[in-house]
Motif scaffolding. Structure first.
Motif, mmCIF file in Angstrom:
data_model
loop_
_atom_site.group_PDB
_atom_site.id
_atom_site.type_symbol
_atom_site.label_atom_id
_atom_site.label_comp_id
_atom_site.label_asym_id
_atom_site.label_seq_id
_atom_site.Cartn_x
_atom_site.Cartn_y
_atom_site.Cartn_z
ATOM 1 N N GLY A 91 31.879 -11.194 -57.955
ATOM 2 C CA GLY A 91 30.826 -12.131 -58.351
ATOM 3 C C GLY A 91 29.788 -12.080 -57.293
ATOM 4 N N LYS A 95 31.806 -3.216 -54.804
ATOM 5 C CA LYS A 95 31.984 -2.188 -53.727
ATOM 6 C C LYS A 95 32.263 -0.953 -54.502
ATOM 7 C CE LYS A 95 33.760 -5.918 -53.553
ATOM 8 N NZ LYS A 95 33.356 -7.250 -53.832
ATOM 9 N N GLY A 253 36.695 -13.821 -51.289
ATOM 10 C CA GLY A 253 35.237 -13.182 -51.785
ATOM 11 C C GLY A 253 34.624 -14.471 -52.428
ATOM 12 N N TRP A 281 27.393 -19.144 -49.275
ATOM 13 C CA TRP A 281 26.426 -18.594 -49.678
ATOM 14 C C TRP A 281 25.499 -19.688 -50.534
ATOM 15 C CZ3 TRP A 281 21.843 -16.705 -49.100
ATOM 16 C CH2 TRP A 281 21.489 -15.934 -49.704
ATOM 17 N N ARG A 389 32.767 -10.932 -43.143
ATOM 18 C CA ARG A 389 31.829 -10.168 -42.520
ATOM 19 C C ARG A 389 31.962 -9.593 -41.290
ATOM 20 N NH1 ARG A 389 27.498 -8.666 -40.465
ATOM 21 N NH2 ARG A 389 25.424 -8.086 -41.568
HETATM 22 N N1 LIG Z 1 25.065 -8.940 -48.302
HETATM 23 C C1 LIG Z 1 25.932 -10.178 -48.685
HETATM 24 N N2 LIG Z 1 25.433 -10.595 -49.918
HETATM 25 C C2 LIG Z 1 26.039 -11.396 -50.520
HETATM 26 N N3 LIG Z 1 27.273 -11.994 -50.008
HETATM 27 C C3 LIG Z 1 27.768 -11.411 -48.956
HETATM 28 C C4 LIG Z 1 27.163 -10.361 -48.430
HETATM 29 N N4 LIG Z 1 27.787 -10.140 -47.335
HETATM 30 C C5 LIG Z 1 28.907 -10.864 -47.159
HETATM 31 N N5 LIG Z 1 28.673 -11.627 -48.268
HETATM 32 C C6 LIG Z 1 29.964 -12.904 -48.638
HETATM 33 O O1 LIG Z 1 30.917 -12.110 -49.188
HETATM 34 C C7 LIG Z 1 31.115 -13.056 -50.603
HETATM 35 C C8 LIG Z 1 31.550 -11.819 -51.427
HETATM 36 O O2 LIG Z 1 32.735 -11.240 -51.078
HETATM 37 P P1 LIG Z 1 33.612 -10.014 -51.997
HETATM 38 O O3 LIG Z 1 34.896 -9.898 -51.244
HETATM 39 O O4 LIG Z 1 32.727 -9.143 -52.106
HETATM 40 O O5 LIG Z 1 33.856 -11.045 -53.273
HETATM 41 P P2 LIG Z 1 33.484 -10.833 -54.525
HETATM 42 O O6 LIG Z 1 34.338 -9.777 -55.252
HETATM 43 O O7 LIG Z 1 33.484 -12.304 -55.432
HETATM 44 O O8 LIG Z 1 32.118 -10.340 -54.844
HETATM 45 C C9 LIG Z 1 29.777 -13.656 -50.741
HETATM 46 O O9 LIG Z 1 30.116 -14.798 -51.593
HETATM 47 C C10 LIG Z 1 29.500 -13.976 -49.596
HETATM 48 O O10 LIG Z 1 29.921 -15.102 -49.031
#
Ligand SMILES: Nc1ncnc2c1ncn2[C@@H]1O[C@H](COP(=O)(O)OP(=O)(O)O)[C@@H](O)[C@H]1O
Ligand SMILES: CC(C)(COP(=O)(O)O)[C@@H](O)C(=O)NCCC(=O)O
Ligand SMILES: [Mn+2]
Length: 906
Positions: A91, A95, A253, A281, A389
């Motif tokens: 969302g 990756k 996430g 976020w 993070r």
């Molecule tokens: N550069 C970034 N941009 C957006 N969100 C980030 C970033 N770095 C860390 N996040 C955090 O990571 C979350 C997403 O984590 P992630 O494990 O990638 O989940 P998803 O698969 O749901 O995208 C975001 O909701 C936010 O809280």
């Protein structure tokens, strides 16, 4: 003058030394003329012999305007074939995990073929499908910038090497049936876009399956993957593979999933919460007007949540609520203060809002995770997902919640590849790429030069060459980019009973891309193996010096920094001293200094840090800037000078009784170990005398007892006592160290003695150059030279297949002599002055199987690493300590003291 040659080596005259030195100087000049050609040859040979791959050699640069605060860094760092790509489209973030293959560098040179044949390695291929060396890369993009991701894939042609629907054909061009493994909701949502833009279909894998597969892979295959983070302290946890399950996996996430994992592919999603990373976020963005997640997180570092959270003390008139164990500083209600005051949003500092929000969400997730662990009686909780993070305060808060509510019964652990679990799982789901049963010893993590720097997103089309990489380095330095920790390390004691003080931050800027900066490129080297005669490979720790102690780290930081100018000089000279070499030398120095500064700030940034890692990092950095062998001419000069006096030394040795000879040989090894261009003290010495002068001086100082002196026990094993002659060792592995006197006047004569006694000798040398260490590629020539003056060496080298070409013209009556036991050379699989015996070349592992004696020589291999290592067979550790602090710490002695440690097999 003629009389001079009659002087024994141990008392050789200065005049002879002079002539050797002059000869050597001439040689240097001549060599430098032919430098380019030499470099090419050396480069090739390294590719052929190196079991450990080198760092990515292609370019990297700042994209666009490098004046901007967080420029995008291009780390295209490879030009190899891409064979696999997998995606996790979430969302918030996309990756990517992709694998780039190394060119086949397997060697066919005669030495290797003959060693392989001898060790039975030629047809022992365990796999029926190809598994080649390569690298695993980790990259992420924001989901709402999916076009950047598509551009990246397309520019690097990542989609071309993938599987087609039938089987793995890495060479095949992209076709209509090309399938890329993908997980996460975006695998459905963006399937058409991928087809349209790249012509590939997404092969959808279940998200939970992938998370679990990724987590299990990481926990089993990466040595320093999991860590605890409590009150600002990060500690790596060694996970026992046989005692991994069950555990609770909490992936934070956008939303949160909680999964009870019982085994590979055995799991159940037991809970989750919609209050997750997206909440932090999303709400944070609305409340603070931040433009990026990192900006929001950075704000929190300067926040004070007490201005907005309602604390127990606010309710109880400043008092604790002791009866139920709540201190006045405990948060009673997150954001609770906002109700009682007549304030608008604008009246609150965005910093405070961000911190309060971060704390609320982290704490809540920690608490729910604990409750679920409790439901199933799980003690270990691993937290992943990009919400974390690598942020200290987030991890501390989660740890605190788990610890507090479980009363210390459950433990929160975090993962270095936190956000890549799903993508890795999708990657693992490719059938038959042969990577699913990767073992920890086959993976080597490397941190490329960009790692220490602040950067924006790490992506972009591939740039090409070294030149661009250097200018990237130069630009960063021009810009005066500050190296800051990715996250502030909270000093101990920032967390109180349920309440949190203001996190203290080191700087105001947050490293902008933790994923790429805390996670290196995983180099896959399928040929690496665990050294089979370690007494216990599970408890083996190569590093003697743990740099977790900050004063220790500071000391070695200074030592390595001070050595840098001299090293750069040597490196630049080794490449002909051209302007290009100077530029590369500068860039190398900057890159290595940046790594050092980064590690000083956050010693755990690259995983658990020991001195051996720092020394290896330096060599890797040199290679990254294409300094293939900085000490080449020094090594050659010292080899020549030493070979010139070898015949005299051998004659002297032969005139001695067996007992005196053994002692003289060990003394010789210790004395000659003084030729170490990595030691500051020794390099200073070299300005004061010639090679032979120093060697002689060093020998004179060899008064026994040495600081560690097990010689008598060793002698007992070798010569026995009374009439009883002990049986000789069957095979000895001699881990050799430096070029010049060290190998020629120290280790070779010792090898010769063992051969004479009927012991097979395997000389184990580096695969790649490191300082002035002799390499496996160089050794056969040195042995060939030495063998010209020595029958024992010559026959043994012939028997070992070492003298294939070199000796062809030497004819004498040797055929009538009885066949000799063989002398062999094997490479150790590394390019460092130290050795981690968990990751050695397959030829060394094969040679080790029949060994009953190991001799480790030199400070790097016998002291910095392996001083405490235990083996299944007899082991002798020989070194001169060329550093005062190490001498004090390790052997309560002084610089130039010697170690002769003998440990018979138990
Ligand atoms: N550069 C970034 N941009 C957006 N969100 C980030 C970033 N770095 C860390 N996040 C955090 O990571 C979350 C997403 O984590 P992630 O494990 O990638 O989940 P998803 O698969 O749901 O995208 C975001 O909701 C936010 O809280
Ligand atoms: C890099 C080394 C381990 C090489 O030593 P060796 O194995 O050649 O005996 C050693 O030179 C070293 O620890 N140098 C740094 C310490 C110093 O300059 O004092
Ligand atoms: Mn060395």
């Amino acid at each position: 003058m003629a009389g001079l040659t009659e002087h024994p080596v141990l008392g050789i005259t200065d005049i002879k030394e002079e002539s050797n030195e002059n000869k050597a100087t001439d040689k240097v000049v001549r060599e430098e003329e032919g430098e380019k050609e030499m470099a090419l040859i050396a480069g090739n040979s390294i590719h052929r012999s190196g079991s450990r791959p080198q760092l990515d050699l292609s370019g990297a640069a700042i994209q666009g305007n490098f004046e901007e605060k967080d420029p995008t860094i291009l780390l295209p760092n490879q030009s190899d074939d891409i064979s696999h790509l997998a995606l996790d489209i979430g969302g918030s973030l996309i990756k990517l995990v992709y694998f780039s293959r190394h060119a086949d560098r397997s060697s066919h040179d005669k030495r290797k073929m003959s060693i392989k044949e001898r060790l039975g390695l030629l047809n022992g291929n365990r796999r029926s499908y190809p598994i080649l060396g390569g690298r695993l890369h980790f990259v992420k993009f924001e989901t709402n910038k999916i076009n950047e991701c598509l551009d990246f894939i397309s520019s690097k042609q990542l989609h071309r090497g993938g599987m087609d629907s039938r089987s793995w054909h890495p060479e095949a061009p992209a076709n209509e049936n090309a399938l890329i493994k993908a997980t996460g909701g975006g695998a459905y949502k963006f399937a058409d876009l991928f087809k349209e833009r790249l012509g590939v279909s997404l092969d959808k894998e279940d998200e939970m399956d992938c998370l679990v597969a990724g987590a299990n892979f990481l926990l089993k295959a990466i040595r320093h993957e999991a860590f605890t983070h409590i009150e600002g302290r990060k500690e790596f946890v060694q996970i026992d593979h046989n005692d991994l399950f069950p555990y609770l996996l909490v992936n934070i996430g956008s939303g949160v999933s909680m999964i009870k994992v019982d085994g590979d592919g055995k799991f159940q999603r037991v809970s989750g919460t919609n209050v997750g990373g997206g909440t932090y976020w999303g709400l944070g963005k609305l409340l603070t007007k931040c433009k990026s997640f990192d900006e929001l997180l950075e704000l929190s570092q300067r926040g004070d949540n007490r201005t907005i959270d309602m604390l127990v003390g606010d309710i109880y008139g400043g008092m604790d609520y002791n009866k139920i164990g709540l201190s006045a500083s405990t948060i009673a209600s997150s954001f609770g203060k906002a109700i009682s005051e007549n304030k608008e949003l604008e009246d609150y500092r965005p910093e405070d809002i961000s911190l309060s929000l971060l704390r609320m969400i982290s704490y809540n997730i920690g608490q729910i995770a604990y409750l679920n662990a409790l439901r199933f009686g799980l003690k270990r909780i691993f937290f992943g997902g990009f919400f974390i993070r690598g942020h200290a305060y987030t991890m501390d808060t989660i740890s605190f919640a788990v610890h507090f509510w479980s009363k210390g019964d459950a433990q929160a652990m975090f993962l270095r590849h936190e956000g890549f679990l799903g993508a890795l799982g999708a990657f693992m789901s490719y059938e038959k790429h042969g990577l699913d049963d990767l073992m920890v010893h086959q993976l080597v993590e490397r941190f490329p030069m960009g790692a220490p720097y602040i950067g924006g997103k790490i992506h972009g089309p591939p740039l090409g060459d070294l030149n661009e990489k250097i200018s990237w380095m130069e630009k960063f330095v021009q810009k005066g980019t500050e190296i800051t920790a990715p996250v502030p390390m909270a000093p101990p004691g920032t967390t109180g009973l349920g309440g949190f003080e203001v996190p203290s931050s080191k700087g105001h800027s947050l490293r902008s891309d933790a994923s790429a900066l805390n996670v290196g490129v995983l180099h896959l080297v399928p040929t690496l193996e665990v050294f089979p005669i370690l007494a216990d490979s599970k408890t083996y720790e190569p590093n003697t010096i743990d740099l977790a102690d900050h004063s220790e780290l500071e000391y070695w930081f200074t030592v390595l920094s001070e050595h840098l100018p001299d090293l750069v000089d040597k490196a630049v000279a080794s490449e002909g001293g051209t302007d290009d070499a100077k530029r590369r030398g500068d860039a190398f120095a900057r890159a290595f200094s940046a790594h050092l500064a980064r590690l000083m700030e956050e010693p755990t940034a690259y995983g658990k840090l020991g001195l051996a890692n720092l020394l290896e990092l330096r060599e890797e950095c040199l290679r990254e800037f294409q300094f293939v062998d900085a000490y080449r001419s020094i090594k050659q000069r010292e080899n020549e000078a030493s070979l010139a006096v070898l015949p005299d030394l051998l004659m002297e040795l032969d005139s001695m009784s067996e007992e005196t000879r053994l002692l003289t040989l060990i003394e010789g090894v210790l004395a000659a170990n003084i030729f170490d261009w990595g030691s500051r003290a020794c390099v200073d010495l070299y300005h004061k005398g010639t090679i032979i002068e120093i060697y002689r001086m060093s020998r004179k100082k060899m008064q026994r007892p040495w600081r560690v002196d097990d010689f008598d026990t060793f002698k007992g094993r070798m010569l026995g006592s009374g009439d009883k002659m002990p049986h000789p060792h069957k095979r000895a592995l001699l881990f050799v160290d430096n070029s010049g006197a060290d190998i020629v006047l120290g280790m070779l004569p010792l090898a010769r003695e063992l051969l004479r006694r009927g012991t097979e000798v395997v000389l184990v040398a580096n695969s790649l150059p490191a300082l002035n260490d002799v390499t496996a590629m160089e050794l056969p020539d040195i042995v060939a030279e030495a063998a010209k003056h020595c029958d024992i060496l010559r026959r043994a080298a012939e028997a070992g297949g070492l003298l294939v070409d070199a000796m062809i013209n030497i004819q004498d009556g040797s055929k009538e002599k009885p066949p000799s036991v063989p002398l062999m050379v094997v490479e150790n699989g590394c390019g460092s002055p130290c050795i981690d015996l968990r990751q050695v070349s397959s030829e060394l592992a094969a040679a080790a199987k029949d060994a009953d004696l190991i001799i480790l020589e030199g400070m790097g291999r016998a002291l910095h690493t392996n001083f405490n290592a235990r083996f299944k067979c007899d082991a002798l550790k020989l070194a001169m300590v060329k550093n005062q602090r190490l001498a004090e710490k390790l052997i309560k002695g002084n610089i130039y003291d010697c170690v002769c440690r003998y440990e018979p097999s138990s």
